[in-house]
Design a protein around this motif. Sequence first.
Motif, PDB file in Angstrom:
ATOM      1  N   LEU A  28       0.827  -1.209   0.000  1.00 15.90           N
ATOM      2  CA  LEU A  28       0.000   0.000   0.000  1.00 15.90           C
ATOM      3  C   LEU A  28       0.859   1.256   0.000  1.00 15.90           C
ATOM      4  CD1 LEU A  28      -2.891  -0.991   2.453  1.00 15.90           C
ATOM      5  CD2 LEU A  28      -3.058  -0.667  -0.022  1.00 15.90           C
ATOM      6  N   ASN A  29       1.937   1.252   0.775  1.00 16.24           N
ATOM      7  CA  ASN A  29       2.825   2.407   0.796  1.00 16.24           C
ATOM      8  C   ASN A  29       3.529   2.588  -0.540  1.00 16.24           C
ATOM      9  OD1 ASN A  29       2.207   3.052   3.446  1.00 16.24           O
ATOM     10  ND2 ASN A  29       3.901   1.881   4.303  1.00 16.24           N
ATOM     11  N   ALA A  30       3.805   1.466  -1.220  1.00 16.14           N
ATOM     12  CA  ALA A  30       4.495   1.540  -2.505  1.00 16.14           C
ATOM     13  C   ALA A  30       3.581   2.015  -3.628  1.00 16.14           C
ATOM     14  CB  ALA A  30       5.079   0.168  -2.851  1.00 16.14           C
ATOM     15  N   ASN A  83      -5.005 -10.943   3.210  1.00 13.45           N
ATOM     16  CA  ASN A  83      -4.824 -10.171   1.974  1.00 13.45           C
ATOM     17  C   ASN A  83      -3.571  -9.304   2.036  1.00 13.45           C
ATOM     18  OD1 ASN A  83      -7.272 -11.310   1.324  1.00 13.45           O
ATOM     19  ND2 ASN A  83      -8.128  -9.430   0.502  1.00 13.45           N
ATOM     20  N   VAL A  84      -2.436  -9.941   1.831  1.00 13.14           N
ATOM     21  CA  VAL A  84      -1.151  -9.236   1.904  1.00 13.14           C
ATOM     22  C   VAL A  84      -0.405  -9.263   0.575  1.00 13.14           C
ATOM     23  CG1 VAL A  84      -0.912  -9.567   4.388  1.00 13.14           C
ATOM     24  CG2 VAL A  84      -0.024 -11.312   2.819  1.00 13.14           C
ATOM     25  N   GLY A  85      -1.094  -9.670  -0.493  1.00 16.01           N
ATOM     26  CA  GLY A  85      -0.494  -9.597  -1.817  1.00 16.01           C
ATOM     27  C   GLY A  85       0.410 -10.743  -2.201  1.00 16.01           C
ATOM     28  N   ASP A  86       0.389 -11.838  -1.435  1.00 16.50           N
ATOM     29  CA  ASP A  86       1.316 -12.924  -1.745  1.00 16.50           C
ATOM     30  C   ASP A  86       0.999 -13.575  -3.091  1.00 16.50           C
ATOM     31  OD1 ASP A  86      -1.018 -13.767  -0.541  1.00 16.50           O
ATOM     32  OD2 ASP A  86      -0.049 -14.972   1.001  1.00 16.50           O
ATOM     33  N   GLY A  87      -0.274 -13.642  -3.464  1.00 16.87           N
ATOM     34  CA  GLY A  87      -0.614 -14.207  -4.772  1.00 16.87           C
ATOM     35  C   GLY A  87      -0.092 -13.359  -5.911  1.00 16.87           C
ATOM     36  N   LEU A 111      -3.524   6.732   0.338  1.00 18.57           N
ATOM     37  CA  LEU A 111      -4.527   6.075   1.179  1.00 18.57           C
ATOM     38  C   LEU A 111      -4.028   5.824   2.596  1.00 18.57           C
ATOM     39  CD1 LEU A 111      -5.911   3.536  -1.443  1.00 18.57           C
ATOM     40  CD2 LEU A 111      -6.972   5.656  -0.663  1.00 18.57           C
ATOM     41  N   LYS A 112      -2.999   6.526   2.987  1.00 16.87           N
ATOM     42  CA  LYS A 112      -2.427   6.324   4.321  1.00 16.87           C
ATOM     43  C   LYS A 112      -3.449   6.549   5.426  1.00 16.87           C
ATOM     44  CE  LYS A 112       1.538   7.641   7.185  1.00 16.87           C
ATOM     45  NZ  LYS A 112       2.749   8.502   7.279  1.00 16.87           N
TER      46      LYS A 112
END
Length: 466
Positions: free
Chosen positions: A198-200, A216-220, A205-206
Amino acid sequence: MPMENYNIIIIGAGMAGLCAAVEAVSNNVRVLILEKENEIGGSSLLSGRYMAFANTDLQMQEGIQDSTEMLVNDLLTVGDGANERSLVEAYGQHQLETYQWLIEKGVQFHAVQAVSGHSVPRGHQITPKQAIQTLFDLANSNSNVTFLLNADVKRLRKNNEGKVTEVFYVKDGKEFNAIAEDGVIIASGGFSKSETLLNAFAPQLKGALRIGGKGNVGDGIKLAWEQGAWMRDFPFLKGTYGFHPSADGPRKSQGLVFYKGAIIINAEAKRFVNESISYKLIGTKALEQSDGITYQIWDQAIMKESVPGDALYDFDKLLDLGLIEQANSLSELAQKIDVPEKALLETIQTYNSDVSKGVDQQFGRSTLTHNFGNPTTISEGPFYGMRTTVAMLATYAGIAVDEQARVLNPYNEPIEGLYAAGELVGGFHGAGYMTGSSLGKAAIFGRIAVRTAIQNINTESLFVKG
């Protein structure tokens, strides 16, 4: 545990993964579903309960005239033309068939509501838990299907021919690998709980709450990136407006009263947006307000539009929970929510005058949501206000796929053996978001992924669990 071979390996057991699993069952192929959490469902269980379908029996019963063409046009309009048209058209092609398929499988649809981005009422309400459990039970009862919970996929590998076939995962502290002869389908959700991603990709949206599925941490997405997948829609990442600030706790309280006629104001008691546009676009504007403080304001006539049991429109429940302030006058309401009384009275007076004239001179609001419904004055006491904020519930951006759910590289070429469906797919929503299209695309493209993966299977090569 020795390495086993399957026709298809599905990563993730939310709406997309489970629809893929049930579709695979229908085609008599051997399937492994790997879910890294200790329960199924993922962020699908946190959804607003809507699926976007057109020309259904529920609509006909309500006298609602709709069509696939209208649905496709709305998706493209809400996406501001930034959508991949082929994906939207594939959605349109398969949407009614998928709706009927879900009903045949036992998923229950309760009602149709007017929701964000639709020209007509098209939000088909489900109970996510009932839908998820029904699909899981169907797949899990088949002898060709293996479900593994707490199975965290770490890497994918190509075989000597360059096809993605091998899946490495960890379960109970041990490392395993399995072979997918015909395809690996990634359906593991987005990255709403990854501060790194999200920061990248969405530093704007901070200030948004983080309330997506815990896995839901983006591993896929990372698994696909390693295999050469391209990305789409990251510039359009937005939060969702409509949540009470307490939604970062166990209760995800949400109310979209503005789609029933409420206005939205900031801490200065001023409107700052056309309330009929996508709650994603409203969310962007809300984060720009002083300290991110905003309120929805409405009257008793709008309060009567409360829909019991609805995740987005049960205003009476929000009132009972103490999340809504109620007052006999607008002056009293201004004191309760701590906004300038004079400014609130002026804002309401101006809005009511414009509604009566049929022209919103400030922001051009002419409907309740998208092209549906007529605004009404806010004049019948008692009056209500709910502090409302933006949440990062789902990311709706990710890896590139084509209309056959094949993952694409930067040259728009399919990566052999790799498919994707659900939230981690980019390119479908474009610059906006239509309510119900996330669960809808999960179901539709989950099924498409399986059909594409197995279309060239020789029947004699099918694995059947003994």
